[in-house]
Every structure is written in C-alpha cells, then in structure tokens.
Write a protein that holds these residues in place. Sequence first.
Motif, short mmCIF file in Angstrom:
data_model
loop_
_atom_site.label_atom_id
_atom_site.label_comp_id
_atom_site.label_asym_id
_atom_site.label_seq_id
_atom_site.Cartn_x
_atom_site.Cartn_y
_atom_site.Cartn_z
N TYR A 1 0.68 -1.34 -0.17
CA TYR A 1 0.02 0.07 -0.10
C TYR A 1 0.78 1.31 -0.19
N ILE A 2 0.21 2.32 -0.44
CA ILE A 2 0.95 3.59 -0.65
C ILE A 2 -0.01 4.65 -0.57
N LEU A 3 0.27 5.78 -0.19
CA LEU A 3 -0.51 7.18 -0.07
C LEU A 3 -0.42 7.83 -1.31
N ILE A 4 -1.36 8.08 -2.33
CA ILE A 4 -1.06 8.86 -3.39
C ILE A 4 -2.26 10.13 -3.33
N ASP A 5 -1.80 11.32 -3.14
CA ASP A 5 -2.77 12.41 -2.98
C ASP A 5 -3.48 12.35 -1.63
N GLY A 6 -2.98 11.67 -0.79
CA GLY A 6 -3.48 11.74 0.71
C GLY A 6 -4.42 10.25 0.67
N GLU A 7 -4.66 9.70 -0.45
CA GLU A 7 -5.58 8.62 -0.53
C GLU A 7 -4.96 7.02 -0.23
N PRO A 8 -5.19 6.22 0.66
CA PRO A 8 -4.48 4.78 0.87
C PRO A 8 -4.78 4.14 -0.57
N CYS A 9 -3.85 3.36 -1.08
CA CYS A 9 -4.08 2.82 -2.34
C CYS A 9 -3.11 1.56 -2.51
N ARG A 10 -3.67 0.40 -2.92
CA ARG A 10 -3.00 -0.79 -3.24
C ARG A 10 -2.32 -0.83 -4.46
N ILE A 11 -1.01 -1.13 -4.38
CA ILE A 11 0.01 -0.97 -5.53
C ILE A 11 -0.29 -2.27 -6.47
N GLY A 12 -0.71 -1.85 -7.72
CA GLY A 12 -0.98 -2.76 -8.81
C GLY A 12 0.20 -3.15 -9.62
N ASN A 13 1.02 -2.21 -9.83
CA ASN A 13 2.17 -2.26 -10.98
C ASN A 13 3.43 -1.21 -10.74
N ILE A 14 4.41 -1.66 -10.83
CA ILE A 14 5.62 -0.85 -10.41
C ILE A 14 6.54 -1.09 -11.85
N THR A 15 7.01 0.15 -12.42
CA THR A 15 7.87 -0.18 -13.59
C THR A 15 9.15 0.68 -13.30
N VAL A 16 10.22 0.38 -13.36
CA VAL A 16 11.39 0.94 -12.96
C VAL A 16 12.10 1.30 -14.37
N SER A 17 12.41 2.55 -14.57
CA SER A 17 13.01 2.75 -15.95
C SER A 17 14.64 2.99 -15.43
N SER A 18 15.54 2.66 -16.27
CA SER A 18 17.03 2.77 -16.09
C SER A 18 17.51 4.19 -15.88
N PRO A 19 18.59 4.48 -15.32
CA PRO A 19 18.86 5.87 -14.96
C PRO A 19 19.38 6.57 -16.19
N GLY A 20 19.17 7.60 -16.58
CA GLY A 20 19.47 8.55 -17.65
C GLY A 20 21.05 8.77 -17.37
N LYS A 21 21.70 9.58 -18.23
CA LYS A 21 23.00 10.05 -18.18
C LYS A 21 23.42 10.81 -16.97
N HIS A 22 22.37 11.60 -16.62
CA HIS A 22 22.61 12.65 -15.19
C HIS A 22 21.37 12.37 -14.24
N GLY A 23 20.73 11.42 -14.29
CA GLY A 23 19.66 11.12 -13.57
C GLY A 23 19.82 9.94 -12.74
N SER A 24 18.70 9.71 -12.01
CA SER A 24 18.43 8.51 -11.12
C SER A 24 17.38 7.37 -11.76
N ALA A 25 17.59 6.37 -11.58
CA ALA A 25 16.27 5.36 -11.72
C ALA A 25 15.02 5.99 -11.38
N LYS A 26 13.93 6.17 -12.13
CA LYS A 26 12.66 6.40 -11.74
C LYS A 26 11.68 5.16 -11.70
N ALA A 27 10.82 5.16 -10.97
CA ALA A 27 9.68 4.13 -10.75
C ALA A 27 8.51 4.82 -10.96
N ARG A 28 7.68 3.95 -11.69
CA ARG A 28 6.35 4.42 -12.17
C ARG A 28 5.49 3.59 -11.16
N ILE A 29 4.58 4.14 -10.38
CA ILE A 29 3.91 3.26 -9.47
C ILE A 29 2.29 3.51 -9.67
#
Length: 136
Positions: free
Chosen positions: A17-45
């Motif tokens: 579970y996670i809070l998104i916009d103050g609403e408790p939510c059950r996580i369905g899917n997490i997609t992680v993108s690889s880090p860019g040249k100057h960035g860090s890896a990002k997760a889409r939840i």
Amino acid sequence: MGDKTKVQVSKLKPGRYILIDGEPCRIGNITVSSPGKHGSAKARIEAVGIFDRKVRSIVKPTSAEVDVPIIDKRTAQVIAMTPDTVQIMDMETYELYDVPIDSGVEDSIKGQLREGINVEYWETLGRIKIMKLKGE
C-alpha cells in the motif's frame, strides 16, 4: 496512531500500500526505468484507491521516500443494517462504527452482509472499510 510511515520507493512491491494524493491505495504495478546520463532510476507506481477505487499513478526516483498508510486490520460483528449503512462493533474495544455501504464495504461481500456475522475491517487515516467475512 500515526497512520502512516515513510518507505523508500525501491522497497515497494505490488500488493502493498501507498498514499497517493492523501488516499490509501493498493499498488498494482511498478515499472522502473533505467537511469539516464545525469539522472537516477525512476519508478512509475500504479495503484488503486482502497476507498474510492480510482486508479492513480505517480513517478518518483527510486531513492525517494513516499508515505505508506498503516492499516489496522480488526474484527467486528455486524450489529445492524440500513439501506445506506452497516453498523459494526469492534470485538475487542466494543466501539460502534457506522460504515457507508457504497464506499465502506468491499463489493464482493455487499450481498452477503447480515446482522450477527463477523467481518474483518480495515482502519486507516480515520476511515473504515469492511473487507471480508470472518469464520463463515
């Protein structure tokens, strides 16, 4: 009760579970993108609200911290029913709660509720939802 805690994005898993916009939510899917040249890896939840069933998604760096709701799972007995609400009594504290049927009861059990049966309910952030029947 604090009702929420902080967890690093990289530690989240589908089904939790996670809070998104103050609403408790059950996580369905997490997609992680690889880090860019100057960035860090990002997760889409992608997650679905426990109470409103709305699909929400956020994108955060995997090193960021997000709020996670603390969900108290308890047992209660159905005391009374009206067309709009279910009154339940906590089996440990004997507190009474009026739970709205439309947003406070899991769809799969709406037709099975009746006075005298025990249910499992979840309480988080001052809200209650009846999730399942107990001991049937």
